[in-house]
Scaffold this motif. Structure first.
Motif, short mmCIF file in Angstrom:
data_model
loop_
_atom_site.label_atom_id
_atom_site.label_comp_id
_atom_site.label_asym_id
_atom_site.label_seq_id
_atom_site.Cartn_x
_atom_site.Cartn_y
_atom_site.Cartn_z
N LYS A 79 106.05 31.77 18.33
CA LYS A 79 104.69 32.29 18.14
C LYS A 79 103.67 31.17 18.22
O LYS A 79 102.61 31.30 18.83
CB LYS A 79 104.59 33.00 16.79
N THR A 80 104.00 30.02 17.60
CA THR A 80 103.10 28.87 17.63
C THR A 80 102.85 28.41 19.06
O THR A 80 101.72 28.02 19.42
CB THR A 80 103.70 27.71 16.81
N LYS A 87 100.62 21.29 16.06
CA LYS A 87 100.85 22.71 15.76
C LYS A 87 102.30 22.96 15.34
O LYS A 87 102.56 23.80 14.48
CB LYS A 87 100.50 23.55 16.98
N VAL A 88 103.24 22.23 15.95
CA VAL A 88 104.64 22.38 15.55
C VAL A 88 104.83 21.90 14.12
O VAL A 88 105.52 22.55 13.32
CB VAL A 88 105.56 21.61 16.52
N HIS A 94 109.01 31.71 14.47
CA HIS A 94 107.71 31.10 14.14
C HIS A 94 107.29 30.08 15.20
O HIS A 94 106.11 30.03 15.59
CB HIS A 94 107.80 30.42 12.78
N LEU A 95 108.24 29.26 15.65
CA LEU A 95 107.92 28.25 16.66
C LEU A 95 107.48 28.91 17.97
O LEU A 95 106.54 28.45 18.63
CB LEU A 95 109.14 27.35 16.91
N ASP A 128 102.75 22.00 11.76
CA ASP A 128 102.10 22.93 10.83
C ASP A 128 102.77 24.30 10.80
O ASP A 128 102.34 25.18 10.04
CB ASP A 128 100.63 23.10 11.21
N THR A 129 103.80 24.50 11.61
CA THR A 129 104.47 25.81 11.66
C THR A 129 105.23 26.07 10.36
O THR A 129 105.95 25.18 9.87
CB THR A 129 105.44 25.86 12.86
#
Length: 442
Positions: A285-286, A136-137, A282-283, A139-140
């Motif tokens: 939120k991820t 997920k990180v 963004h991170l 793809d951030t």
């Protein structure tokens, strides 16, 4: 003099020692001996120091200031004994403050020198996190480079015959983009190549390890390997919590011998043209679904370290606070006895015109100079202990000495306040004496 000389010699030996166990032993002996010597010599130091510390009293408070200074000088043994309890507590406070400030400064500099990533993603308790976090990180939006870090328990057989059990790290090949590593021999490519390992040059020299040495390594689970020393580093990093030798290798090597090891940290750089603050948002939120996984930058790391050291210091300060309370009670007791002994003298002073507020001020100033005398002795001793403690910690990577001058000044001011508080009841009692009864007192 003999006890003091022995203590000074032990502290000097501690500062010059190259083995941690020897340095710690000498530090303990030096602390005890110099403390005993200072307590013994306390009465001898009363006259010269109080003449200096109370030197401004006559100019500031006139005859009241002069009498308060001389009252503190008239019985050096009692003054020295009264100040001794306060001195011991503040010596320990001073020593711990220097050690804590040195640890903070050293680790700050280590973070600044080493961490080159914009952010580090780690679990709150530094434990590995679920594998999907890494995906997920990556793809951030705005994420550029991602370098994984994993930990592995290893046992290394060294050329000098010793077997060291420690924790080693595994990194991705692009380590140079997120970390600044000072290599004495080799480089990151050699360190992270398959079948290679890197370690601290000081540790290597101590155990006879050279570049190209082949070391038997046992991983958790019993798997064995023979790894070639591809690089030696000089990071001046602090060791502890089972980490010794500064060892690391490539994740490929770790996967070969301990497959499936989860990631413990991710070092993230922003992609070109991405605002770093926006990337952090963004991170976060991820990672909102993983509350224990946090995003940290350099400032966060420093605060984390400071908070951990502060917890230890606050615990020590709380214990020492009890000792200081006892010391304050000692000052109160001494002043109360002094007032009783000087009852007739106080009555005569009142009879010739000394006002009640002047009498209270005289006793307060006497208490302040005794408390500040104890603080100055204690802090001077504590500074010496703190510097020697830092020299011991330097053997473990804490190589920057820091003196917390703000704390020291605050302690001296606090000692003066303690002196005022300790004098309140004795001064009030003295000012309420009946003048004629006091003159007739035997």
């Amino acid at each position: 003099a003999l006890v003091g000389a022995a203590g000074a010699a032990a502290l000097a030996g501690c500062a010059a020692a190259h083995r941690t166990a020897t340095a710690v032993s000498l530090l303990g002996a030096g602390v005890v001996l110099t403390l005993v010597a200072t307590v013994i010599a306390g009465p001898l130091l009363v006259r010269p120091l109080i003449r200096v510390l109370g030197g401004a009293f006559p100019a500031l408070f006139g005859s009241i200031g002069r009498m308060s200074q001389r009252n503190a000088l008239r019985n050096p043994r009692r003054t020295g004994a009264t100040a001794a309890a306060l001195m011991v507590g503040l010596a320990l406070v001073g020593g711990m403050s220097v050690a804590g400030a040195s640890m903070n400064r050293s680790i700050d500099r280590q973070i600044e020198r080493t961490l080159g990533a914009d952010f580090a993603v780690q679990n709150r308790n530094f434990q590995p996190f679920p594998p999907e976090v890494t995906g997920k990180v990556r793809d951030t939006p705005g994420v550029g480079t991602v370098v994984r870090q994993r930990f592995a328990a290893v046992a290394v057989a060294l050329p000098d015959g010793k077997r060291v059990e420690t924790t080693a790290s595994g990194y991705d090949r692009r380590l140079d983009s997120v970390a600044h590593i000072n290599y004495v021999h080799g480089d990151t490519a050699a360190a992270l190549a398959d079948g290679h390992i890197a370690m601290d040059v000081g540790f290597a020299g101590k155990h006879g390890v050279r570049p190209g040495s082949v070391l038997p390594v046992e991983f958790q689970g019993g798997r064995r390997a023979r790894l070639t020393v591809g690089a030696l580093t000089n990071q001046d990093a602090a060791e502890g919590f089972g980490i010794e030798g500064g060892m690391y290798f490539g994740i490929g090597t770790l996967e070969k011998y301990v497959p499936g090891t989860p990631d413990a940290a991710l070092y993230v750089n922003a992609a070109p043209g991405t605002d770093v603050a926006q990337l952090r948002s963004h991170l976060e939120k991820t990672l909102a679904a993983y509350p224990n996984v946090q995003v940290r930058d350099q400032a966060d790391y420093k605060k984390l370290v400071h908070d951990q050291i502060a917890v230890l210091l606050y615990l020590v300060y709380a214990l020492l606070g009890l000792a200081i309370v006892i010391a304050v009670l000692g000052v109160v007791n001494t002043l109360a006895l002094s007032v009783v002994e000087r009852t007739r003298e106080i009555g005569l002073l009142r009879a010739i015109g000394l006002a009640r507020h002047q009498l209270r001020r005289m006793i307060r100033l006497e208490s302040v100079v005794i408390a500040v005398f104890g603080a100055v002795l204690g802090l001077a001793l504590g500074l010496v202990w703190g510097v020697c403690t830092q020299r011991v910690l330097a053997l473990q990577g804490i190589r920057t000495l820091a003196i917390p001058w703000g704390t020291i000044v605050a302690v001296v001011i606090g000692a003066a306040v303690v002196g005022v508080v300790a004098a309140l009841l004795p001064a009030l009692r003295a000012s309420r004496m009946n003048v004629l009864a006091a003159i007739a007192h035997e």
